[in-house]
Design an enzyme around this catalytic site. Structure first.
Site, PDB file in Angstrom:
ATOM      1  N   ASP A 136       3.740  14.074  15.807  1.00 33.55           N
ATOM      2  CA  ASP A 136       4.148  14.089  14.299  1.00 33.55           C
ATOM      3  C   ASP A 136       2.687  14.154  13.476  1.00 33.55           C
ATOM      4  O   ASP A 136       2.448  13.618  12.481  1.00 33.55           O
ATOM      5  CB  ASP A 136       4.849  12.752  13.832  1.00 33.55           C
ATOM      6  N   PHE A 160      10.442   3.837   7.249  1.00 34.28           N
ATOM      7  CA  PHE A 160      10.595   3.050   8.558  1.00 34.28           C
ATOM      8  C   PHE A 160      10.152   1.549   7.924  1.00 34.28           C
ATOM      9  O   PHE A 160      10.343   0.811   8.809  1.00 34.28           O
ATOM     10  CB  PHE A 160       9.935   3.508   9.570  1.00 34.28           C
ATOM     11  N   GLY A 161       9.713   1.449   6.821  1.00 38.16           N
ATOM     12  CA  GLY A 161       9.260   0.039   6.221  1.00 38.16           C
ATOM     13  C   GLY A 161       7.869   0.245   5.575  1.00 38.16           C
ATOM     14  O   GLY A 161       7.762   1.390   4.877  1.00 38.16           O
ATOM     15  N   SER A 162       7.484  -0.830   5.175  1.00 36.99           N
ATOM     16  CA  SER A 162       6.440  -0.687   4.119  1.00 36.99           C
ATOM     17  C   SER A 162       5.024  -1.324   4.731  1.00 36.99           C
ATOM     18  O   SER A 162       5.022  -2.197   5.819  1.00 36.99           O
ATOM     19  CB  SER A 162       6.633  -1.819   3.327  1.00 36.99           C
ATOM     20  N   LEU A 194       0.819  -1.255   0.162  1.00 38.18           N
ATOM     21  CA  LEU A 194       0.013  -0.140  -0.012  1.00 38.18           C
ATOM     22  C   LEU A 194       0.958   1.204   0.146  1.00 38.18           C
ATOM     23  O   LEU A 194       0.126   2.166  -0.348  1.00 38.18           O
ATOM     24  CB  LEU A 194      -0.885  -0.102   1.138  1.00 38.18           C
ATOM     25  N   GLY A 195       2.034   1.133   0.546  1.00 34.79           N
ATOM     26  CA  GLY A 195       2.875   2.183   0.661  1.00 34.79           C
ATOM     27  C   GLY A 195       4.218   2.060   1.205  1.00 34.79           C
ATOM     28  O   GLY A 195       4.426   0.835   1.759  1.00 34.79           O
ATOM     29  N   GLY A 253       7.430   3.718   3.705  1.00 31.24           N
ATOM     30  CA  GLY A 253       8.262   4.949   4.324  1.00 31.24           C
ATOM     31  C   GLY A 253       9.574   4.628   4.695  1.00 31.24           C
ATOM     32  O   GLY A 253       9.922   3.358   4.127  1.00 31.24           O
ATOM     33  N   LYS A 308       1.681  -3.315   8.697  1.00 29.12           N
ATOM     34  CA  LYS A 308       3.176  -2.522   8.595  1.00 29.12           C
ATOM     35  C   LYS A 308       4.409  -3.345   9.121  1.00 29.12           C
ATOM     36  O   LYS A 308       4.350  -3.920  10.136  1.00 29.12           O
ATOM     37  CB  LYS A 308       2.936  -1.310   9.569  1.00 29.12           C
TER      38      LYS A 308
END
Ligand SMILES: *[C@@H]1O[C@H](CO)[C@@H](O)[C@H](O)[C@H]1NC(C)=O
Ligand SMILES: *[C@@H]1O[C@H](CO)[C@@H](O)[C@H](O)[C@H]1NC(C)=O
Ligand SMILES: *[C@@H]1O[C@H](CO)[C@@H](O)[C@H](O)[C@H]1NC(C)=O
Ligand SMILES: *[C@@H]1O[C@H](CO)[C@@H](O)[C@H](O)[C@H]1NC(C)=O
Ligand SMILES: *[C@@H]1O[C@H](CO)[C@@H](O)[C@H](O)[C@H]1NC(C)=O
Ligand SMILES: *[C@@H]1O[C@H](CO)[C@@H](O)[C@H](O)[C@H]1NC(C)=O
Ligand SMILES: *[C@@H]1O[C@H](CO)[C@@H](O)[C@H](O)[C@H]1NC(C)=O
Ligand SMILES: *[C@@H]1O[C@H](CO)[C@@H](O)[C@H](O)[C@H]1NC(C)=O
Ligand SMILES: *[C@@H]1O[C@H](CO)[C@@H](O)[C@H](O)[C@H]1NC(C)=O
Ligand SMILES: *[C@@H]1O[C@H](CO)[C@@H](O)[C@H](O)[C@H]1NC(C)=O
Ligand SMILES: *[C@@H]1O[C@H](CO)[C@@H](O)[C@H](O)[C@H]1NC(C)=O
Ligand SMILES: *[C@@H]1O[C@H](CO)[C@@H](O)[C@H](O)[C@H]1NC(C)=O
Length: 799
Positions: A629, A517-519, A512-513, A515, A534
């Site tokens: 954040d 830090f991971g997927s 799905l996406g 970052g 995640k």
């Protein structure tokens, strides 16, 4: 059982964090000829801020110990290894115990290894008159200086500030010595685990302008700061904000240009403020500030704003796009180069599936010439094209076909040919859209003759697929029953097995996406419930993010907060399972190019929902939880556009964190409250600030920080425009033009005033999240806000 496993997992992580600390052994700040530094000894600056000694990079790619050691300088008081200078960048040593950093007989600082006659590294001072009282001193600024005697007032004959690696510290002059002609460079590390010089560097414009440029391979410029305007660089107005407080700036910038030298320097007023500028391994110039409250480095500034602007970031034959995160997609006929091991590093690009036939000695192949595949929608053509005199597209194509080294062509009246690997294709910016024709082997673009073969092969493949799918379904049904029983056990968090998550996500196929830090992957439980899984990547930061998420939102339920369903903590694997949000994140809807425009009333409800979620976090739970954040990327939308605050990886309940988590944050003043930078106490009002910045973006449909070097005018800063228009009562003219004025003017006025209140400099002047909800609901009146102080600063710099 679940609880026990979870806590033992947390415990092992805590131990891991603690083992970071090193014991001071050699706590003097001075190195003399007869007292070499060896093994785990270190020099510590007088104020204890910096240390120098042997270190091993903590970079994630190391995946354990690389066995390589370096002499470096790092921050001595923080738990996150942060190296600011490296001596032997390209020449590691393998055993600190049998190596010495010492002053040699010729007065040089040298790194010696047992049995090697020549130093592994030397300060290479040539004009040092041999003198046995030479010393090396680590200063409070992080500068290592060599002096001819220990008297502190004597001049440095060498200093690490003249030999930068990737980091620029406050107090260091960064520019050009016009007398000697020497220009200082900040050169990136090659990899997080390898400090040897990488491809990216930052320096004062080599053509003489008063701006800084990022270069790839010391030759290709891909970003410039814009010329110095007197108090900031034209393309980076946010850098002039002086810590958000004009009267008492905690750090200041200056640019000096005289007959001897031209340089930039920044200084901190308060030595306790840790701030550093670094050229990172993926080619961005970044300024980071250490925030004690979260024990993490926060990104204060980064350039270029778009990672796709970094030269060659996706490598050859790959297309770069950046919606929320950077993604690289291989062109047709190419597949990912297997040397791209690290998911965040795609610089090795893509390789041809089938070699070009042009020039092939195999005559059967040579008969079937190469063809071209038209790639449309390219926003930016790669540079290094060569023009030809072809006047129509057919001539242009044959011109390319006739030269075996030609890889692509483009024709729109003139014919452009490329003779090298195609890099820097991108479609993430709004620009003229081009077509480019990429050369491929004929077999990659089958013609009608071949279609019959493909049909037969296709039938065979379909047959095989049906059989194997049947088998998979049987297996799936079997395991599904088991997962279903786990999931339904009770309302609390589920401790998933890794194999279950593999199954739920079809072995992590539907991404799905991603970052830093991971997927995140899509998954289905029991054939009905859709979840988002995640997978945290990279050892240390993954664990911190994991802990923060589980312990903050694990037990909280609120309609406007993302619900964590479960987790998996097995070996080095860390995964989190959430409810699935079909409408993705808010930023895609606000800033995305495609898709319908969010109506004003949807926006208003989203703003309200987020406020309610945050109010609950701040006041509704047993302890106050700060999100830390808040930004559109971290707001997810369910099927009916109900917003859910997500990504609690930085939430304040948890002490520790890792800098990478925040690398996707845009721009300085982006969403970061000024108190993060000015050292005041951090309260939940910092979230209110970020919320206010986001509210401006919800109103305008544009990122607050959108200027690029060429057009950057501080006056375009949207919050400032609103603050100035408010007293005139004309804010509706500033609404997102995509709404075409279709909005409730009362709500717009309320939202604009509220946003200005939320970003007041002093935390006490900002409303609480509960008051924000009341104001949005119309239950509490909102007065005319004063123009926030740092916005005034933006205004001043226009004059
Ligand atoms: C390092 O210094 C110590 C003490 O001066 C000395 O005994 C040793 O031989 C030195 N080692 C190297 C590799 O120079
Ligand atoms: C010092 O000089 C040697 C020999 O010229 C060279 O190989 C080495 O790279 C230099 N070291 C530094 C740190 O400049
Ligand atoms: C070392 O050199 C410095 C400067 O040249 C001089 O001031 C100092 O007296 C010298 N020390 C010794 C011990 O020779
Ligand atoms: C410096 O050298 C002189 C003579 O060579 C010697 O007497 C003195 O002890 C040395 N000083 C140090 C600090 O090594
Ligand atoms: C250091 O040098 C200064 C002037 O050069 C002198 O006044 C001072 O006494 C010296 N200090 C020591 C400890 O030698
Ligand atoms: C050696 O050269 C450097 C720079 O060229 C200069 O700063 C330093 O003062 C010189 N040292 C001596 C002892 O002449
Ligand atoms: C990226 O990967 C390439 C090899 O594929 C490597 O040479 C390069 O150093 C890596 N860069 C980073 C920042 O990891
Ligand atoms: C920046 O300064 C240089 C020389 O000082 C000048 O040639 C250039 O046009 C300036 N750039 C901009 C964008 O003003
Ligand atoms: C970088 O530039 C050098 C010459 O300046 C060239 O030899 C080298 O091939 C370039 N590297 C890449 C990866 O293009
Ligand atoms: C383009 O130039 C080449 C030589 O430079 C010439 O042979 C060719 O005929 C020219 N083509 C056209 C269309 O002018
Ligand atoms: C192909 O084009 C390149 C670049 O223009 C040129 O150097 C080379 O000589 C050409 N090769 C042939 C066979 O024409
Ligand atoms: C062709 O492309 C160039 C640059 O890519 C552009 O400036 C020009 O307007 C285009 N011409 C036509 C006819 O589209």
């Amino acid at each position: 059982m679940v609880t026990y496993r979870f806590y033992s997992c947390i415990l092992s992580m805590i131990i891991l964090v603690l083992s970071f600390h090193e014991s001071p052994l050699h706590a003097a700040d001075t190195l003399t000829a007869n007292q070499p530094l060896s093994g785990n000894q270190k020099l510590v600056s007088q104020d204890g801020k910096f240390a120098l000694g042997f270190f091993q990079p903590a970079g994630i790619a190391a995946g354990g110990s690389s066995g390589k050691w370096y002499i470096g300088i790092w921050y001595n008081k923080i738990p996150v290894q942060t190296v600011v200078w490296v001596a032997n960048r390209g020449t590691p040593i393998y055993d600190p115990a049998s190596s010495n950093l010492t002053i040699s007989a010729d007065g040089n600082l040298v790194l010696l290894v047992k049995h090697l006659k020549i130093p592994v590294w030397s300060s290479n001072i040539t004009n040092n008159t041999v003198n046995n009282s030479t010393v090396a001193v680590l200063l409070d600024t992080g500068n290592l200086v060599i002096r001819q005697d220990s008297n502190t007032s004597s001049n440095a004959i060498w200093q690490s500030f003249d030999h930068l690696t990737d980091t620029l510290l406050p107090g260091c002059k960064f520019g050009r010595n016009k007398v000697t002609g020497v220009t200082k460079h900040q050169i990136s590390w090659k990899e997080p685990s390898d400090p040897s010089p990488g491809m990216f560097s930052l320096q004062l414009d080599l053509n003489g302008a008063n701006q800084y440029t990022l270069l790839w391979n010391n030759s290709v410029e891909y970003w410039a700061s814009g010329n110095w305007t007197g108090n900031s660089f034209a393309g980076t107005p946010e850098m002039s904000a002086s810590g958000g407080d004009t009267n008492n700036p905690r750090y200041t910038y200056q640019f000096i240009d005289n007959d001897q030298e031209a340089y930039f320097m920044y200084s901190v007023k308060d030595d306790a403020l840790l701030i550093r500028n670094v050229v990172d391994v993926l080619g961005q110039s970044q300024t980071w500030v250490w925030v004690d409250a979260v024990q993490a480095w926060l990104l204060y500034f980064s350039g270029p704003k778009s990672k796709c602007s970094v030269y060659g970031i996706c490598g050859a034959y790959s297309k770069c796009s950046e919606d929320t995160v950077l993604s690289c997609t291989c062109l047709k006929g190419f597949s990912e180069n297997p040397t791209n091991r690290n998911p965040g590093n795609r610089t090795a690009g893509c390789r041809r599936n089938v070699p070009l036939q042009c020039g092939s000695s195999d005559s059967s192949k040579a008969k079937d010439p190469d063809r071209f595949y038209m790639m449309s929608g390219v926003n930016q053509l790669p540079d290094d094209a060569q023009g030809t005199n072809a006047t129509n597209i057919n001539d242009c194509e044959s011109a390319c076909l006739n030269n075996c080294s030609c890889t692509a062509y483009h024709f729109n009246g003139t014919c452009l040919l490329w003779y090298s690997d195609i890099v820097n294709l991108r479609d993430d910016i709004d620009d003229v859209v081009h077509n480019i024709f990429i050369r491929l082997a004929a077999s990659e673009l089958p013609d009608s003759r071949r279609d019959k073969h493909w049909l037969i092969i296709g039938i065979i493949i379909v047959g095989l697929t049906v059989v194997s799918t049947g088998a998979a379904i049987l297996y799936f049904l079997h395991v599904r029953r088991r997962i279903h029983s786990i999931y339904c056990a009770d309302g609390s968090l589920v401790n998933f097995r890794y194999s279950d998550l593999q199954l739920i996500t079809r072995n992590f196929t539907k991404r799905l996406g991603a970052g830093s830090f991971g997927s995140v992957f899509k998954g289905t439980i029991s054939g009905a419930t859709t979840v988002a899984v995640k997978r945290l990547e990279g050892l240390r930061q993954g664990e911190k993010e994991f802990r923060a998420e589980v312990s903050t939102i694990g037990n909280i339920h609120h309609i406007n907060l993302i619900q964590l369903l479960g987790f998996c903590c097995r070996g080095s694997k860390r995964l989190l399972v959430y409810e699935y949000m079909p409408n993705g994140s808010l930023d895609q809807h606000l800033f995305g190019k495609s898709g319908p425009t969010l109506s004003w009333s949807t926006r208003y409800h989203i703003a309200m929902g987020i406020a309610k979620g945050l109010a609950y976090l701040h006041e509704g739970c047993r302890d106050c939880i700060m999100h830390c954040d808040i930004k559109p990327q971290n707001i997810l939308l369910d099927a009916s556009f109900v917003p859910k605050v997500a990504d609690f990886g930085l939430a304040k309940l948890i002490g520790h964190d890792f800098s990478r988590v925040l690398t996707s944050m845009r721009g300085t003043l982006g969403y970061l409250a000024p108190e993060w930078l000015s050292g005041q106490a951090i309260t939940s009002k910092a979230d209110v600030f970020s919320y206010g910045m986001m509210l401006f973006e919800i109103i305008s449909g544009k990122r607050n920080m959108e200027h690029e070097a060429s057009t950057g005018s501080p006056g375009d800063f949207f919050p400032l425009l609103i603050a100035e228009e408010l007293p005139k009562g004309e804010v509706c003219t500033l609404l997102d033009p995509k709404l075409a004025g279709d909005a409730n003017p009362k709500e717009v006025d309320r939202a604009c005033k509220l946003a200005c209140w939320c970003i007041q400099n002093h935390p006490d002047r900002r409303p609480s999240m509960r008051e924000v909800v009341q104001i949005l609901e119309g239950l509490k009146p909102v007065e005319m806000p004063p123009i926030p102080r740092y916005l005034q600063l933006f205004g001043d710099s226009e004059d």
